[in-house]
Design a protein around this motif. Structure first.
Motif, PDB file in Angstrom:
ATOM      1  N   VAL A 103      45.844  33.038  34.967  1.00  0.00           N
ATOM      2  CA  VAL A 103      46.073  32.707  33.555  1.00  0.00           C
ATOM      3  C   VAL A 103      44.788  32.188  32.915  1.00  0.00           C
ATOM      4  O   VAL A 103      44.422  32.584  31.800  1.00  0.00           O
ATOM      5  N   ALA A 104      44.078  31.320  33.624  1.00  0.00           N
ATOM      6  CA  ALA A 104      42.835  30.769  33.082  1.00  0.00           C
ATOM      7  C   ALA A 104      41.802  31.864  32.849  1.00  0.00           C
ATOM      8  O   ALA A 104      41.091  31.864  31.835  1.00  0.00           O
ATOM      9  N   SER A 105      41.713  32.812  33.779  1.00  0.00           N
ATOM     10  CA  SER A 105      40.766  33.916  33.621  1.00  0.00           C
ATOM     11  C   SER A 105      41.126  34.784  32.420  1.00  0.00           C
ATOM     12  O   SER A 105      40.241  35.261  31.695  1.00  0.00           O
ATOM     13  N   SER A 106      42.412  34.992  32.188  1.00  0.00           N
ATOM     14  CA  SER A 106      42.833  35.754  31.002  1.00  0.00           C
ATOM     15  C   SER A 106      42.369  35.065  29.725  1.00  0.00           C
ATOM     16  O   SER A 106      41.963  35.719  28.760  1.00  0.00           O
ATOM     17  N   MET A 107      42.419  33.744  29.733  1.00  0.00           N
ATOM     18  CA  MET A 107      42.001  32.983  28.556  1.00  0.00           C
ATOM     19  C   MET A 107      40.491  33.060  28.342  1.00  0.00           C
ATOM     20  O   MET A 107      40.021  33.272  27.224  1.00  0.00           O
ATOM     21  N   ILE A 108      39.734  32.905  29.424  1.00  0.00           N
ATOM     22  CA  ILE A 108      38.281  32.826  29.296  1.00  0.00           C
ATOM     23  C   ILE A 108      37.637  34.212  29.270  1.00  0.00           C
ATOM     24  O   ILE A 108      36.830  34.524  28.389  1.00  0.00           O
ATOM     25  N   ASN A 109      37.976  35.040  30.233  1.00  0.00           N
ATOM     26  CA  ASN A 109      37.281  36.321  30.388  1.00  0.00           C
ATOM     27  C   ASN A 109      37.872  37.441  29.543  1.00  0.00           C
ATOM     28  O   ASN A 109      37.147  38.341  29.115  1.00  0.00           O
ATOM     29  N   ASP A 110      39.188  37.388  29.306  1.00  0.00           N
ATOM     30  CA  ASP A 110      39.821  38.403  28.466  1.00  0.00           C
ATOM     31  C   ASP A 110      39.993  37.940  27.027  1.00  0.00           C
ATOM     32  O   ASP A 110      40.536  38.673  26.197  1.00  0.00           O
TER      33      ASP A 110
END
Length: 311
Positions: free
Chosen positions: A279-286
């Motif tokens: 979820v965190a990667s979706s927020m930051i990277n996506d």
């Protein structure tokens, strides 16, 4: 005649139900409000977003969130401004004050995340200087980490000063020629790690897991003196590594007693480091909003969260 008078309303109701276009799992009527505080790291925000999404879309609650410092959240249990802290890292002093002594808060169980705090260097440094990951060798490399803020000492880069940290005591008690400098935020730590990896500039930093950055940047943990139960009992005398953290959720006693299904959902919530990092990667990277990232994860992981929903 009685049958005839019922047909119209029944038919209308059926048509409204079949044509409303409401998504499955969406609750139309709000049941109340849940106040969730947001602390200053993206993993926390990711977890809060998933809980908020389920509270709203599966149980029909309104959710209020506010960004606030960790210690302020604990104080606000007493005033009723906060219902839920979704991820707590230790804070035994605050637990003693607000759970044991004042009895205004309590633990709602483990999150499932396994927390690690420590000192890290970029992987390229560990390869170039193989013994740098032993704290006993840090002094001979101190000159590599000097900055305009540390003079002749090396720098240990920390995050927000309100994060759980023993670093100033560690530097002093381990006799290290270093100075702790606070970057001010998780975002600043992440940027420093990315720059140090990309530009091959020296960096010794405080960091932690779970954290999505480990899927993008290779960092190596420095071996501090092994943790033993009680070695951190006196904050001023700490000379050991951080303990392993089993992270938990903290709620107000009032919410635990009156929150009904909302409290049950919070209590039932448990996931993994990988779930949080996704979820965190979706927020930051996506570049998704927290709500959009939560919606994506919920859509793809019903097998994980379905048992959290009170029956």
């Amino acid at each position: 005649m009685r049958t005839k008078t019922l047909v119209g309303p029944l038919l209308a109701a059926l048509l409204l139900t079949s044509c409303s276009g409401a998504e499955p799992g969406t609750i139309a009527q709000a049941k109340g409000t849940v106040n969730i505080d947001i602390h200053a790291w993206v993993g926390y925000e990711a977890q809060a977003a998933v809980l908020a999404y389920l509270l709203k879309n599966e149980l029909g609650y309104k959710v209020n969130t506010r960004p606030v410092k960790e210690d302020q959240s604990w104080r606000d249990f007493q005033s009723g401004k906060v219902d839920v802290i979704v991820e707590s890292w230790g804070h035994n002093d605050l637990k003693k004050e607000f759970i044991e002594d004042k009895k205004v808060a309590l633990s709602a169980g483990l999150t499932g995340n396994k927390g690690v705090i420590g000192w890290y260097v970029p992987e390229w440094m560990a390869k170039k200087y193989p013994d740098i990951t032993d704290y006993r060798n840090l002094n001979k490399y101190a000159s590599l980490f000097r900055t305009d803020k540390t003079g002749n000492a090396g720098q240990v880069l920390d995050g927000d000063p309100t994060f759980v940290t023993n670093d100033e005591a560690l530097v002093k008690n381990l006799g290290l020629n270093y100075k702790v400098v606070y970057s001010g935020s998780e975002a600043a730590l992440i940027k420093a790690a990315q720059n140090a990896t990309r530009n091959r500039t020296p960096l010794l930093m405080y960091f932690y897991e779970p954290q999505w950055l480990f899927t993008k940047v290779r960092l190596v943990k420095v071996a501090l003196p092994a943790y033993a139960v009680g070695c951190d009992a006196d904050p001023a005398k700490v000379a050991c590594d951080y303990p392993p953290y089993l992270l938990d959720k903290i709620v107000s006693r009032r919410f635990a007693e009156t929150g009904g299904p909302a409290y049950e959902l919070v209590r039932n919530f448990t996931w993994t480091n990988d779930d949080q990092n996704t979820v965190a990667s979706s927020m930051i990277n996506d570049k998704l909003t927290a709500e959009a990232a939560a919606k994506r994860w919920v859509a793809e992981n019903k097998i994980v969260w379905k048992d959290w929903i009170p029956r």
